[in-house]
Scaffold this active site. Structure first.
Site, PDB file in Angstrom:
ATOM      1  N   TYR A   1     -16.506  39.187  -7.819  1.00 17.15           N
ATOM      2  CA  TYR A   1     -15.503  39.466  -6.790  1.00 17.15           C
ATOM      3  C   TYR A   1     -14.149  39.694  -7.448  1.00 17.15           C
ATOM      4  O   TYR A   1     -13.638  38.838  -8.174  1.00 17.15           O
ATOM      5  CB  TYR A   1     -15.445  38.299  -5.810  1.00 17.15           C
ATOM      6  CG  TYR A   1     -14.671  38.589  -4.556  1.00 17.15           C
ATOM      7  CD1 TYR A   1     -15.309  39.133  -3.449  1.00 17.15           C
ATOM      8  CD2 TYR A   1     -13.311  38.323  -4.461  1.00 17.15           C
ATOM      9  CE1 TYR A   1     -14.606  39.401  -2.283  1.00 17.15           C
ATOM     10  CE2 TYR A   1     -12.596  38.587  -3.306  1.00 17.15           C
ATOM     11  CZ  TYR A   1     -13.255  39.131  -2.222  1.00 17.15           C
ATOM     12  OH  TYR A   1     -12.573  39.401  -1.069  1.00 17.15           O
TER      13      TYR A   1
ATOM     14  N   TYR B   1     -13.073  48.299  -1.298  1.00 20.86           N
ATOM     15  CA  TYR B   1     -13.087  46.875  -0.954  1.00 20.86           C
ATOM     16  C   TYR B   1     -13.825  46.680   0.362  1.00 20.86           C
ATOM     17  O   TYR B   1     -13.259  46.857   1.436  1.00 20.86           O
ATOM     18  CB  TYR B   1     -11.650  46.375  -0.852  1.00 20.86           C
ATOM     19  CG  TYR B   1     -11.491  44.893  -0.635  1.00 20.86           C
ATOM     20  CD1 TYR B   1     -12.340  43.973  -1.241  1.00 20.86           C
ATOM     21  CD2 TYR B   1     -10.456  44.400   0.158  1.00 20.86           C
ATOM     22  CE1 TYR B   1     -12.171  42.615  -1.056  1.00 20.86           C
ATOM     23  CE2 TYR B   1     -10.275  43.038   0.338  1.00 20.86           C
ATOM     24  CZ  TYR B   1     -11.129  42.151  -0.266  1.00 20.86           C
ATOM     25  OH  TYR B   1     -10.958  40.802  -0.086  1.00 20.86           O
TER      26      TYR B   1
END
Length: 390
Positions: free
Chosen positions: A289, A339
């Protein structure tokens, strides 16, 4: 590998993946995006809409709920219907919840998705929306601490001070991932990035520059989770879910966690690897992440790929690039692909383990680590270990 006594290990699989184009303005609703991604994932698995009997999503009040997607798909009596609260922190947790439901026999075919218009409609931390319903937010507003870049700037500074990493070390993360994105037709940002361009980019919240920050994106991605046995009879090679875990974290920096330079992933990682019967040394590819560059360096340490303070050197050595010993964010990550709050990392891991990642394919990839947001601000983190079916 025996699954007896090991909970979820290898009992379920990702049978299909799908996505919409990544853009700055989708021009459609989050419902339409979700339906397109779900349909694509089902088609990838060789299934039709009638197969779906469970639905799981995660959001932060910025997307269509699971019930609306179920109704639109024609699922009149869903056996599983979950709306999890959390952005990237719950991305892997959502897949884990689907796997647990399938393993328990609650549902047979569960679709997990994330759909958002994060660029054109609902900007994270944007001023055109109501303040979060969190008690601690009232103590941040008077000091101007309003947005994720500001919050993660505190995390980044703590990490740099503790580790000795430099701006150039953060830049190498962004540059490496841009090189990966240049090989990815889905990516929003494919033009190579130089260190001079990185260092010359504007400050967002020191020590974070423009290229340290993820791309707000309009898109949806989806995965189909079913039993390992059933997945083997479907259209694409199954990717087994070896383990899934959730953990705690820093909750707006005031719930007892005093060291911002170490994430909650460090405490969770042994449980994650233990449940899979694997270790960091077994991981072929890591999709970490990366809402902000410091998180990549921190997770390399917190998941045990190197000792504390050694992540910058690992990246500088080329180990995290394609062709290195541990390719990281092979699609370009949130910094360059787009994203979609962590779930696009799971999609990339599936493609890598199937051997279907094209020019960015990691040779002999058989185990992938997929991580959610490592526990800052939200107070929760999650991660997955996926592996190629033997």
């Amino acid at each position: 590998m025996s699954t007896q006594g090991h909970g979820l290990r290898d009992r379920t699989a990702v049978a299909g993946v799908g996505w919409t184009p990544y853009s700055k303005n989708s021009g459609v609703s989050t419902l339409e995006l979700a339906l397109r991604a779900v349909s694509a994932a089902l088609s990838d698995a060789g299934l039709d809409l009638r197969a779906v009997d469970g639905l799981v999503t995660h959001s932060v009040g910025d997307s269509v709920p699971a019930a609306a997607v179920a109704a639109s798909l024609g699922v009149r009596d869903p056996k599983l219907l979950l709306d999890l609260n959390g952005g990237g922190s719950m991305s892997s947790g959502a897949v884990g919840a689907a796997a647990a439901a399938v393993a328990a026999g609650q549902a047979e075919t569960v679709v997990v998705w994330r759909s958002l218009n994060a660029r054109s409609e609902f900007r994270m931390g944007g001023t055109g929306r109501a303040a979060p319903t969190l008690v601690e937010f009232q103590y941040q507003v008077p000091y101007g601490l309003l947005t994720p870049p500001q919050q993660y700037a505190l995390v980044g500074r703590a990490y740099l001070d503790r580790s000795g990493a430099t701006a150039e070390d953060l830049g190498r993360v962004a540059i490496t991932q841009r090189a990966h994105a240049s090989l990815n037709e889905r990516a929003l940002m494919r033009t190579p990035l130089t260190m001079d361009q990185y260092l010359g980019s504007k400050w967002i919240a020191e020590p974070l520059r423009l290229y340290d920050c993820c791309l707000e994106t309009d898109a949806a991605v989806a995965l189909v989770v079913t039993s390992a046995e059933r997945a083997r009879d479907l259209a694409k090679p199954p990717v087994l879910i070896a383990s899934a875990a959730t953990g705690g974290g820093h909750s707006f920096f005031s719930n007892g966690y005093t060291d911002l330079s170490t994430s909650a992933a460090r405490a969770m990682a042994p449980r994650l690897f233990g449940a899979a019967g694997l270790g960091p040394q077994d991981v072929s590819v890591a999709e970490l992440y990366d809402a902000f560059t410091p998180l990549v360096l921190m997770q390399l340490e917190d998941y045990g790929f190197c000792k504390p303070g050694e992540a910058a050197g690992l990246v500088a050595s080329g180990a995290t690039a394609l062709g290195g010993e541990l390719p990281v964010n092979t699609h370009g990550g949130h910094l360059s692909e787009g994203y979609v709050h962590g779930l696009n990392h799971a999609v990339e891991a599936v493609l890598q383990l199937r051997g279907q990642a094209g020019a960015r394919q990691v040779q002999d990839a058989d185990v992938a680590l997929v991580t959610g947001q490592p526990g800052y601000v939200s107070g929760v983190t999650s991660a997955l270990i996926l592996r190629r079916d033997s």
